[in-house]
Motif scaffolding. Structure first.
Motif, mmCIF file in Angstrom:
data_model
loop_
_atom_site.group_PDB
_atom_site.id
_atom_site.type_symbol
_atom_site.label_atom_id
_atom_site.label_comp_id
_atom_site.label_asym_id
_atom_site.label_seq_id
_atom_site.Cartn_x
_atom_site.Cartn_y
_atom_site.Cartn_z
ATOM 1 N N GLY A 37 0.809 -1.222 0.000
ATOM 2 C CA GLY A 37 0.000 0.000 0.000
ATOM 3 C C GLY A 37 0.836 1.263 0.000
ATOM 4 N N ASN A 38 1.867 1.300 0.842
ATOM 5 C CA ASN A 38 2.680 2.519 0.925
ATOM 6 C C ASN A 38 3.590 2.698 -0.288
ATOM 7 O OD1 ASN A 38 2.279 3.958 3.666
ATOM 8 N ND2 ASN A 38 2.368 1.809 4.231
ATOM 9 N N LEU A 39 4.093 1.596 -0.825
ATOM 10 C CA LEU A 39 4.874 1.716 -2.071
ATOM 11 C C LEU A 39 3.984 2.204 -3.207
ATOM 12 C CD1 LEU A 39 7.127 -1.479 -1.926
ATOM 13 C CD2 LEU A 39 7.897 0.905 -1.863
ATOM 14 N N LEU A 40 2.741 1.747 -3.229
ATOM 15 C CA LEU A 40 1.787 2.189 -4.243
ATOM 16 C C LEU A 40 1.521 3.689 -4.110
ATOM 17 C CD1 LEU A 40 0.161 0.960 -6.566
ATOM 18 C CD2 LEU A 40 -1.739 0.670 -4.980
ATOM 19 N N ILE A 41 1.361 4.162 -2.872
ATOM 20 C CA ILE A 41 1.170 5.599 -2.648
ATOM 21 C C ILE A 41 2.383 6.378 -3.139
ATOM 22 C CG2 ILE A 41 1.034 7.361 -0.842
ATOM 23 C CD1 ILE A 41 -1.614 6.094 -1.304
ATOM 24 N N CYS A 42 3.586 5.866 -2.852
ATOM 25 C CA CYS A 42 4.821 6.541 -3.308
ATOM 26 C C CYS A 42 4.867 6.639 -4.829
ATOM 27 C CB CYS A 42 6.054 5.793 -2.790
ATOM 28 S SG CYS A 42 6.313 5.915 -1.009
ATOM 29 N N VAL A 43 4.418 5.570 -5.509
ATOM 30 C CA VAL A 43 4.433 5.554 -6.976
ATOM 31 C C VAL A 43 3.341 6.464 -7.538
ATOM 32 C CG1 VAL A 43 4.088 4.107 -9.007
ATOM 33 C CG2 VAL A 43 5.470 3.266 -7.097
ATOM 34 N N VAL A 44 2.137 6.368 -6.978
ATOM 35 C CA VAL A 44 0.997 7.134 -7.497
ATOM 36 C C VAL A 44 1.232 8.633 -7.347
ATOM 37 C CG1 VAL A 44 -1.432 7.679 -7.089
ATOM 38 C CG2 VAL A 44 -0.702 5.301 -7.208
ATOM 39 N N THR A 45 1.764 9.065 -6.212
ATOM 40 C CA THR A 45 1.919 10.503 -5.956
ATOM 41 C C THR A 45 3.043 11.144 -6.768
ATOM 42 O OG1 THR A 45 3.262 9.959 -4.002
ATOM 43 C CG2 THR A 45 0.926 10.436 -3.649
ATOM 44 N N LEU A 61 5.293 10.534 4.270
ATOM 45 C CA LEU A 61 4.631 9.775 5.339
ATOM 46 C C LEU A 61 4.621 8.286 5.013
ATOM 47 C CD1 LEU A 61 2.985 9.881 8.005
ATOM 48 C CD2 LEU A 61 0.925 10.091 6.598
ATOM 49 N N SER A 62 4.365 7.938 3.774
ATOM 50 C CA SER A 62 4.379 6.529 3.376
ATOM 51 C C SER A 62 5.766 5.921 3.536
ATOM 52 C CB SER A 62 3.917 6.389 1.921
ATOM 53 O OG SER A 62 2.559 6.740 1.786
ATOM 54 N N PHE A 63 6.786 6.679 3.185
ATOM 55 C CA PHE A 63 8.163 6.199 3.367
ATOM 56 C C PHE A 63 8.464 5.956 4.846
ATOM 57 C CE2 PHE A 63 12.607 7.262 4.350
ATOM 58 C CZ PHE A 63 13.250 6.254 3.639
ATOM 59 N N LEU A 64 8.017 6.864 5.713
ATOM 60 C CA LEU A 64 8.228 6.704 7.157
ATOM 61 C C LEU A 64 7.473 5.490 7.692
ATOM 62 C CD1 LEU A 64 7.992 10.436 8.333
ATOM 63 C CD2 LEU A 64 10.064 9.037 8.127
ATOM 64 N N ASP A 65 6.263 5.253 7.172
ATOM 65 C CA ASP A 65 5.486 4.087 7.601
ATOM 66 C C ASP A 65 6.192 2.790 7.219
ATOM 67 O OD1 ASP A 65 3.428 5.423 8.840
ATOM 68 O OD2 ASP A 65 2.189 5.535 7.042
ATOM 69 N N ILE A 66 6.727 2.735 6.011
ATOM 70 C CA ILE A 66 7.479 1.555 5.575
ATOM 71 C C ILE A 66 8.689 1.346 6.484
ATOM 72 C CG2 ILE A 66 8.938 0.618 3.737
ATOM 73 C CD1 ILE A 66 7.056 1.978 1.729
ATOM 74 N N SER A 67 9.391 2.433 6.795
ATOM 75 C CA SER A 67 10.591 2.341 7.627
ATOM 76 C C SER A 67 10.253 1.877 9.039
ATOM 77 C CB SER A 67 11.295 3.707 7.676
ATOM 78 O OG SER A 67 11.637 4.144 6.384
#
Length: 300
Positions: A37-45, A61-67
């Motif tokens: 989900g968070n990688l998808l957000i990173c790609v979509v945005t 924020l998505s990168f921080l969540d993954i981390s």
């Protein structure tokens, strides 16, 4: 005569062997959803139509969540299937630093996102000038530096304690509350400074977020069209939902390090904070955001 322990032992989520595999597959599912989900957000945005500050902050924020999930979950999954649940002293220090740094950075970033929404709603004509690329990068950099500084101080204070008791940490990762329990030093001064740090990391950004939303709601109520009011508020509702989730779990864990809450309760709250919330964030922002859904559909 104080000597450092060579390692610690993490007790994990549950001591019941029959639950280990169920917990493993459940948490593995959540972790996979978090990454996807968070990688998808990173790609979509990254899409040209979403090159606005709100989505830049969402990407960070998505990168921080993954981390955050990646610092905690892999070790937890290994421990669920292994009898050896030890973690080295250096590994424990590193894990605590990363968890606190990422959590503090997320809170400051959420405050920056609230400021972005405040400018967008209350000063729309000046939005592009105020929230320039340089301003956005500065806010993110300031959030990261503040999170790093808070984490360095907290980690140094915690590991300055003497750990002369058992090395078993009744938790599934190295965190401040369970480490304080293992110390044979008087931890009262440390507990007070942790409460102060919690106020600095959580309540100071929360007050800024609350003030921003008071101004935002005041501006929304002045809009004559009901449809415009609904559309304007929908751009802020996702962020407000995420702030509520973080605030509820974070304060219960860190506000009272040795509170009357049972350790199992704190484990559940920490699991929500490190595993469940990072999974929910992409769903909250994508399902409640028309622009993200449209771009996602076009890309698919």
């Amino acid at each position: 005569n104080h000597t450092l322990p060579t390692d610690f032992v993490l007790s994990g989520l549950s001591g019941r062997p029959e639950l280990q595999r169920l917990l493993f597959f459940t948490i593995c599912l959540f972790y996979s959803m978090t990454l996807t989900g968070n990688l998808l957000i990173c790609v979509v945005t990254v899409h040209p139509t979403l090159h606005v500050p709100m989505y830049f902050f969402l990407r960070v924020l998505s990168f921080l969540d993954i981390s955050t999930a990646s610092v905690v979950v892999p070790k937890m999954l290994v421990n669920l299937l292994s009898e050896d649940r030890s973690i080295s002293y250096a590994g424990c220090v590193t894990q605590l630093y990363c968890v606190v740094s990422l959590a503090a950075t997320e809170w400051y970033l959420l405050a920056a996102m609230a400021y972005d929404r405040f400018v967008a709603v209350c000063s729309p004509l000046r939005y592009a000038a105020i929230m320039s690329t340089r301003a956005c990068l500065s806010l993110v950099l300031l959030s990261c530096c503040s999170g790093h500084l808070v984490s360095v101080v907290q980690t140094a204070w915690v590991f300055a304690l003497s750990f002369c008791g058992p090395r078993r940490i009744n938790y599934f990762f190295c965190d401040i509350p369970p480490l304080l329990v293992l110390s044979c030093t008087d931890t009262a001064p440390y507990e007070r400074q942790i409460v102060s740090a919690t106020a600095l990391v959580i309540f100071a950004p929360f007050c800024l977020i609350l003030l921003s939303y008071v101004c935002i709601i005041s501006s929304i109520l002045k809009i004559s069209s009901a449809e415009s009011r609904r559309r304007t508020f929908s751009t802020c509702s996702s962020h407000l939902t995420v702030v509520t989730l973080y605030c509820a779990s974070g304060t219960l864990i860190y506000l009272q390090p040795k509170s009357s809450h049972s350790q199992d309760t704190k484990k559940i709250l920490a699991l929500i904070y490190t595993t469940v919330i990072p999974t929910l964030n992409p769903l909250i922002y994508s399902l409640r955001n028309k622009e993200v859904k449209e771009v996602l559909i076009r890309m698919m």
